[in-house]
Design a protein around this motif. Structure first.
Motif, short mmCIF file in Angstrom:
data_model
loop_
_atom_site.label_atom_id
_atom_site.label_comp_id
_atom_site.label_asym_id
_atom_site.label_seq_id
_atom_site.Cartn_x
_atom_site.Cartn_y
_atom_site.Cartn_z
N TYR A 136 18.06 -6.08 -3.45
CA TYR A 136 16.73 -6.66 -3.35
C TYR A 136 16.32 -6.68 -1.89
O TYR A 136 17.16 -6.85 -1.00
N TYR A 137 15.02 -6.50 -1.65
CA TYR A 137 14.52 -6.58 -0.28
C TYR A 137 13.11 -7.17 -0.31
O TYR A 137 12.39 -7.07 -1.30
N LEU A 138 12.77 -7.82 0.79
CA LEU A 138 11.46 -8.43 0.93
C LEU A 138 10.55 -7.42 1.60
O LEU A 138 10.98 -6.69 2.50
N CYS A 139 9.31 -7.35 1.15
CA CYS A 139 8.38 -6.42 1.79
C CYS A 139 6.97 -6.99 1.80
O CYS A 139 6.61 -7.84 0.99
N ILE A 140 6.20 -6.50 2.75
CA ILE A 140 4.79 -6.87 2.88
C ILE A 140 3.97 -5.73 2.31
O ILE A 140 4.17 -4.57 2.68
N LEU A 141 3.06 -6.05 1.41
CA LEU A 141 2.15 -5.05 0.85
C LEU A 141 0.87 -5.09 1.68
O LEU A 141 0.24 -6.14 1.79
N LEU A 142 0.49 -3.94 2.25
CA LEU A 142 -0.73 -3.87 3.05
C LEU A 142 -1.88 -3.37 2.18
O LEU A 142 -1.72 -2.40 1.42
N GLN A 143 -3.00 -4.03 2.34
CA GLN A 143 -4.18 -3.73 1.53
C GLN A 143 -4.80 -2.41 2.00
O GLN A 143 -4.92 -2.14 3.19
N ASP A 144 -5.20 -1.61 1.03
CA ASP A 144 -5.87 -0.34 1.33
C ASP A 144 -7.30 -0.65 1.76
O ASP A 144 -8.05 -1.30 1.02
N PRO A 145 -7.73 -0.22 2.96
CA PRO A 145 -9.09 -0.54 3.42
C PRO A 145 -10.19 0.07 2.56
O PRO A 145 -11.29 -0.47 2.47
N GLU A 146 -9.90 1.19 1.89
CA GLU A 146 -10.92 1.85 1.07
C GLU A 146 -10.96 1.28 -0.35
O GLU A 146 -12.00 1.30 -0.98
N ASP A 147 -9.83 0.80 -0.85
CA ASP A 147 -9.73 0.26 -2.21
C ASP A 147 -9.13 -1.14 -2.13
O ASP A 147 -7.92 -1.28 -1.95
N ILE B 247 -2.94 -0.55 -2.60
CA ILE B 247 -1.96 -0.83 -1.55
C ILE B 247 -1.83 0.42 -0.69
O ILE B 247 -1.58 1.52 -1.20
N SER B 248 -2.01 0.26 0.63
CA SER B 248 -1.93 1.42 1.51
C SER B 248 -0.51 1.67 2.02
O SER B 248 -0.13 2.81 2.27
N GLU B 249 0.28 0.59 2.17
CA GLU B 249 1.61 0.75 2.74
C GLU B 249 2.50 -0.41 2.31
O GLU B 249 2.03 -1.52 2.09
N VAL B 250 3.79 -0.13 2.22
CA VAL B 250 4.79 -1.16 1.94
C VAL B 250 5.68 -1.26 3.18
O VAL B 250 6.28 -0.27 3.59
N VAL B 251 5.74 -2.46 3.78
CA VAL B 251 6.53 -2.68 5.00
C VAL B 251 7.77 -3.49 4.62
O VAL B 251 7.68 -4.68 4.36
N PRO B 252 8.95 -2.85 4.59
CA PRO B 252 10.18 -3.59 4.26
C PRO B 252 10.60 -4.50 5.42
O PRO B 252 10.42 -4.15 6.59
N PHE C 295 13.73 -7.24 7.07
CA PHE C 295 15.16 -7.53 7.14
C PHE C 295 16.00 -6.33 6.71
O PHE C 295 16.94 -6.45 5.94
N GLN C 296 15.67 -5.15 7.23
CA GLN C 296 16.37 -3.93 6.85
C GLN C 296 17.79 -3.86 7.41
O GLN C 296 18.64 -3.22 6.82
N SER C 297 18.04 -4.52 8.52
CA SER C 297 19.37 -4.46 9.10
C SER C 297 20.31 -5.48 8.48
O SER C 297 21.44 -5.16 8.12
N SER C 298 19.84 -6.72 8.32
CA SER C 298 20.71 -7.78 7.80
C SER C 298 20.88 -7.72 6.28
O SER C 298 21.87 -8.19 5.76
N LYS C 299 19.93 -7.15 5.58
CA LYS C 299 19.97 -7.00 4.11
C LYS C 299 20.45 -8.27 3.40
O LYS C 299 21.50 -8.28 2.75
N PRO C 300 19.68 -9.37 3.48
CA PRO C 300 20.11 -10.61 2.82
C PRO C 300 20.11 -10.46 1.30
O PRO C 300 19.36 -9.66 0.74
N ARG C 301 20.95 -11.27 0.66
CA ARG C 301 21.00 -11.28 -0.81
C ARG C 301 19.78 -12.00 -1.36
O ARG C 301 19.00 -12.61 -0.63
#
Length: 191
Positions: free
Chosen positions: A135-146, A150-155, A157-163
């Protein structure tokens, strides 16, 4: 007010989650992994140097020892400056945005700021990695045109990979601030 809790990463390594609430709409969440262990660093360095000494004994060329020392030092500097992340933090400010910071073992910091207007949501996602679900936490970025897209998914805690249990704590904190942001404009329209 700062609160620390201990968790484990996806690989079983102990990590610490520090939650600091600066105000009702501002929270800092930091996940700290284990520090660089001198024992493992010494073992790796000794292994390289023993191998170099073995080659030196066979070839009787002193350049082998010099090259081993040089390669070890350069490798260590690259590892500390570009690979080993000590802490990953998330600063969520309801009126401004989300700041994501990675602090490396060398002291270098990498920071990304995402404006709150771009943030659609913060979610916990799952992925299959090496025959197990992580499992990972991510930020969903809003698409400016729609606005619904969703325009992008930003993961995060990629290094620590918490449970999952640690991710749920961070998720709830982020959602509290995002909910305040969503309800604030509605309360102004009623007046």
């Amino acid at each position: 007010m700062a609160e620390e809790r201990r968790f484990r990463s996806a690989s079983g390594v102990p990590i610490t989650l520090r939650r600091r609430q600066h105000s009702a709409s501002c929270r800092e969440l930091a996940v700290r992994g284990p520090r660089l262990q001198l024992r493992s660093l010494s073992a790796a360095t000794s292994a390289v140097w023993l191998a170099a000494y073995g080659l030196f004994a066979l070839s009787e060329n002193s350049m082998v020892l010099s090259a081993a020392i040089f390669i070890t030092l350069i490798g260590l500097m690259i590892y500390l400056h570009f690979v080993k992340i000590d802490q990953e933090s998330l600063l969520v400010i309801g009126s401004l945005g989300i700041q994501v910071t990675s602090s490396y073992a060398s002291g270098k910091e990498s920071t990304v700021f995402i404006e709150m207007g771009q943030v659609k949501d913060v979610v916990i996602n799952e992925a299959i990695h090496m025959q197990k679900v992580i499992y990972y936490l991510c930020i969903l970025l809003q698409d400016p045109e729609d606005p619904q897209g969703i325009s992008e998914v930003v993961p995060l805690f990629q290094s620590s990979k918490p449970r999952l249990d640690c991710l749920i704590e961070v998720y709830k904190s982020c959602q509290e601030i995002l909910e305040q942001r969503k309800t604030a404009p509605q309360s102004n329209e009623i007046k």
